[in-house]
Design a protein around this motif. Sequence first.
Motif, PDB file in Angstrom:
ATOM      1  N   GLY A 241       0.778  -1.237   0.000  1.00 55.58           N
ATOM      2  CA  GLY A 241       0.000   0.000   0.000  1.00 55.58           C
ATOM      3  C   GLY A 241       0.803   1.277   0.000  1.00 55.58           C
ATOM      4  O   GLY A 241       0.245   2.361   0.219  1.00 55.58           O
ATOM      5  N   TYR A 242       2.114   1.202  -0.281  1.00 51.48           N
ATOM      6  CA  TYR A 242       2.931   2.416  -0.204  1.00 51.48           C
ATOM      7  C   TYR A 242       2.520   3.480  -1.226  1.00 51.48           C
ATOM      8  O   TYR A 242       2.752   4.670  -1.018  1.00 51.48           O
ATOM      9  CB  TYR A 242       4.414   2.082  -0.337  1.00 51.48           C
ATOM     10  CG  TYR A 242       4.881   1.729  -1.732  1.00 51.48           C
ATOM     11  CD1 TYR A 242       5.294   2.722  -2.629  1.00 51.48           C
ATOM     12  CD2 TYR A 242       4.942   0.406  -2.160  1.00 51.48           C
ATOM     13  CE1 TYR A 242       5.722   2.401  -3.903  1.00 51.48           C
ATOM     14  CE2 TYR A 242       5.384   0.082  -3.434  1.00 51.48           C
ATOM     15  CZ  TYR A 242       5.779   1.075  -4.302  1.00 51.48           C
ATOM     16  OH  TYR A 242       6.210   0.756  -5.565  1.00 51.48           O
ATOM     17  N   LYS A 243       1.884   3.059  -2.319  1.00 57.78           N
ATOM     18  CA  LYS A 243       1.490   4.034  -3.350  1.00 57.78           C
ATOM     19  C   LYS A 243       0.368   4.951  -2.867  1.00 57.78           C
ATOM     20  O   LYS A 243       0.202   6.056  -3.393  1.00 57.78           O
ATOM     21  CB  LYS A 243       1.052   3.306  -4.623  1.00 57.78           C
ATOM     22  CG  LYS A 243       2.172   2.521  -5.293  1.00 57.78           C
ATOM     23  CD  LYS A 243       1.673   1.760  -6.506  1.00 57.78           C
ATOM     24  CE  LYS A 243       2.769   0.908  -7.117  1.00 57.78           C
ATOM     25  NZ  LYS A 243       2.296   0.124  -8.280  1.00 57.78           N
ATOM     26  N   ALA A 244      -0.380   4.518  -1.862  1.00 58.77           N
ATOM     27  CA  ALA A 244      -1.454   5.347  -1.298  1.00 58.77           C
ATOM     28  C   ALA A 244      -1.036   5.978   0.030  1.00 58.77           C
ATOM     29  O   ALA A 244      -1.845   6.654   0.674  1.00 58.77           O
ATOM     30  CB  ALA A 244      -2.707   4.498  -1.100  1.00 58.77           C
ATOM     31  N   GLN A 245       0.191   5.785   0.417  1.00 51.60           N
ATOM     32  CA  GLN A 245       0.682   6.209   1.735  1.00 51.60           C
ATOM     33  C   GLN A 245       1.143   7.667   1.709  1.00 51.60           C
ATOM     34  O   GLN A 245       1.967   8.056   0.893  1.00 51.60           O
ATOM     35  CB  GLN A 245       1.848   5.291   2.113  1.00 51.60           C
ATOM     36  CG  GLN A 245       2.379   5.444   3.521  1.00 51.60           C
ATOM     37  CD  GLN A 245       3.415   4.358   3.785  1.00 51.60           C
ATOM     38  OE1 GLN A 245       3.112   3.158   3.714  1.00 51.60           O
ATOM     39  NE2 GLN A 245       4.644   4.762   4.075  1.00 51.60           N
ATOM     40  N   LYS A 246       0.594   8.481   2.615  1.00 51.31           N
ATOM     41  CA  LYS A 246       0.952   9.889   2.720  1.00 51.31           C
ATOM     42  C   LYS A 246       2.009  10.097   3.805  1.00 51.31           C
ATOM     43  O   LYS A 246       2.289   9.189   4.591  1.00 51.31           O
ATOM     44  CB  LYS A 246      -0.292  10.737   3.018  1.00 51.31           C
ATOM     45  CG  LYS A 246      -1.308  10.748   1.870  1.00 51.31           C
ATOM     46  CD  LYS A 246      -2.500  11.624   2.215  1.00 51.31           C
ATOM     47  CE  LYS A 246      -3.474  11.723   1.048  1.00 51.31           C
ATOM     48  NZ  LYS A 246      -2.889  12.475  -0.085  1.00 51.31           N
ATOM     49  N   TYR A 247       2.562  11.294   3.857  1.00 53.40           N
ATOM     50  CA  TYR A 247       3.649  11.610   4.792  1.00 53.40           C
ATOM     51  C   TYR A 247       3.300  11.289   6.251  1.00 53.40           C
ATOM     52  O   TYR A 247       4.082  10.603   6.927  1.00 53.40           O
ATOM     53  CB  TYR A 247       4.037  13.077   4.620  1.00 53.40           C
ATOM     54  CG  TYR A 247       5.144  13.560   5.513  1.00 53.40           C
ATOM     55  CD1 TYR A 247       6.366  12.909   5.572  1.00 53.40           C
ATOM     56  CD2 TYR A 247       4.974  14.713   6.282  1.00 53.40           C
ATOM     57  CE1 TYR A 247       7.391  13.374   6.374  1.00 53.40           C
ATOM     58  CE2 TYR A 247       5.992  15.187   7.077  1.00 53.40           C
ATOM     59  CZ  TYR A 247       7.195  14.515   7.139  1.00 53.40           C
ATOM     60  OH  TYR A 247       8.202  14.981   7.926  1.00 53.40           O
ATOM     61  N   PRO A 248       2.143  11.717   6.773  1.00 52.63           N
ATOM     62  CA  PRO A 248       1.812  11.353   8.162  1.00 52.63           C
ATOM     63  C   PRO A 248       1.692   9.838   8.362  1.00 52.63           C
ATOM     64  O   PRO A 248       2.024   9.331   9.436  1.00 52.63           O
ATOM     65  CB  PRO A 248       0.465  12.056   8.403  1.00 52.63           C
ATOM     66  CG  PRO A 248       0.429  13.170   7.419  1.00 52.63           C
ATOM     67  CD  PRO A 248       1.122  12.627   6.205  1.00 52.63           C
ATOM     68  N   ASP A 249       1.213   9.129   7.331  1.00 52.59           N
ATOM     69  CA  ASP A 249       1.134   7.674   7.417  1.00 52.59           C
ATOM     70  C   ASP A 249       2.529   7.074   7.574  1.00 52.59           C
ATOM     71  O   ASP A 249       2.730   6.124   8.350  1.00 52.59           O
ATOM     72  CB  ASP A 249       0.480   7.086   6.168  1.00 52.59           C
ATOM     73  CG  ASP A 249      -0.918   7.632   5.905  1.00 52.59           C
ATOM     74  OD1 ASP A 249      -1.632   7.879   6.891  1.00 52.59           O
ATOM     75  OD2 ASP A 249      -1.271   7.813   4.727  1.00 52.59           O
ATOM     76  N   THR A 250       3.480   7.620   6.837  1.00 47.74           N
ATOM     77  CA  THR A 250       4.859   7.129   6.908  1.00 47.74           C
ATOM     78  C   THR A 250       5.455   7.381   8.281  1.00 47.74           C
ATOM     79  O   THR A 250       6.115   6.510   8.863  1.00 47.74           O
ATOM     80  CB  THR A 250       5.720   7.812   5.826  1.00 47.74           C
ATOM     81  OG1 THR A 250       5.162   7.567   4.539  1.00 47.74           O
ATOM     82  CG2 THR A 250       7.141   7.285   5.847  1.00 47.74           C
ATOM     83  N   GLN A 251       5.228   8.571   8.815  1.00 44.56           N
ATOM     84  CA  GLN A 251       5.707   8.874  10.166  1.00 44.56           C
ATOM     85  C   GLN A 251       5.114   7.904  11.184  1.00 44.56           C
ATOM     86  O   GLN A 251       5.833   7.387  12.050  1.00 44.56           O
ATOM     87  CB  GLN A 251       5.340  10.314  10.547  1.00 44.56           C
ATOM     88  CG  GLN A 251       6.115  11.368   9.782  1.00 44.56           C
ATOM     89  CD  GLN A 251       5.682  12.771  10.177  1.00 44.56           C
ATOM     90  OE1 GLN A 251       4.494  13.086  10.172  1.00 44.56           O
ATOM     91  NE2 GLN A 251       6.630  13.618  10.509  1.00 44.56           N
ATOM     92  N   ASN A 252       3.814   7.658  11.079  1.00 44.60           N
ATOM     93  CA  ASN A 252       3.155   6.741  12.012  1.00 44.60           C
ATOM     94  C   ASN A 252       3.695   5.319  11.885  1.00 44.60           C
ATOM     95  O   ASN A 252       3.889   4.626  12.885  1.00 44.60           O
ATOM     96  CB  ASN A 252       1.640   6.732  11.784  1.00 44.60           C
ATOM     97  CG  ASN A 252       0.970   8.011  12.225  1.00 44.60           C
ATOM     98  OD1 ASN A 252       1.507   8.740  13.060  1.00 44.60           O
ATOM     99  ND2 ASN A 252      -0.182   8.320  11.655  1.00 44.60           N
TER     100      ASN A 252
END
Length: 419
Positions: A241-252
């Motif tokens: 799902g990295y293609k739908a992953q936003k910056y806050p999602d990555t931090q979390n």
Amino acid sequence: MMKKLISTTALTGVVVGLGMSAAVADASLTIESWRNDDADIWNEKIIPAFNKVHPDIKVTFAPTPPADYNAGLNAKLAGGTAGDLITCRPFDASLDLYNKGHLTDLGSLDGMDNFSDVAKSAWQTDDGKATFCLPMASVIHGFIYNKEIFEEVGIDVPKTIPEFMDAVKKIKDETRYVPIAMGTADQWEAATMGYQNVGPNFWKGEEGRKAVIDGKEKLSDDAYVKTFEHLAQWKDYMGNGYKAQKYPDTQNLFTLGRAAIYPAGSWDITTFNSQADFKFGAFPPPVPANGDECYISDHTDIALGINAASPNKEAAEKFLSWMATSEFAEIYSNSLPGFFSLSNHKVEVQDPVAQEFVSWRDSCKSTIRNSYQILSRGTPNLENELWNVSAQVLNGTMSPEDAAAKTQDGLAKWYKPQM
């Protein structure tokens, strides 16, 4: 009669001189800034430290919300109501203010020689003859990693790209952790923490960056293709799902302990300090092969200039000269971990991860993001192009060769040295 005239004249000169000193001493300075998140640091640490040296100069920090700063500042400058000191964004936004006569030339300011040419480059005219803002801080790119996962898997901090790829493969094969925490939905991460992070080791930092500006090298040359080729290797290790992953999602994803490696900007340190409950460290971008010289993106971020219409320029110069000292460098660097003084002073950074980042300056050559100076003034905008093509390379929808060719073709459409 002549003696009396001389005495009166001399006395008048003394009074005028005292009046001028008093005017400087009693001056009030207002700082315009977009950094409304660090007002407490200015009011509780920076300004009180300055006032210990200059107790009669009152300084007021008056920030504006970041999204409103540029428009609000331009309106104030046009209306003659802007503060005495102007916080400067890097490159074109501040250069435009200088060209319009809103910022003074600080080339002769006491303390300006405490900054390198790279540090000053974001706040100079294209020919380097005028410097219009005092550099304050940079942010550094690299990788933040979960120490506990590395220990669990039994891997060392990678120093070369082959070691890096071996590490992420081992994490993927032997654990359920995501090897590389990054998404492509926002696109800017792909360019900023991907391309601009690892690229300087391929194009040799300032040497390559300036060569493109001068037209001596092209963005389609081998160094840039190899940068994209390395990024393309990441896509199998970025998690579902990295293609739908936003910056806050990555931090979390990282702060929850579910990912091993986070391609980073040093500004993330404060967030991770407050949210992660595990030990984390940092390592610089791995070099292509053993023995290669290393380069880091030590990107110029923030500076301070003097409003050309300020009635308190002498007091403003005193404030900026104090900001060029080691005292300010230490206060700022330690109050905002991950934002590093751009001065040449040796600063003892107290945060261990921030200290790790800044220590790379001793072993690697510093450069800045190659799209920020001059090369994003036209259409298509190089910075925006890099966002798009970097994300596509990571998504597997564009080849490294096509990505490099697209950025070069776009630049050649408007930038004369590349035509």
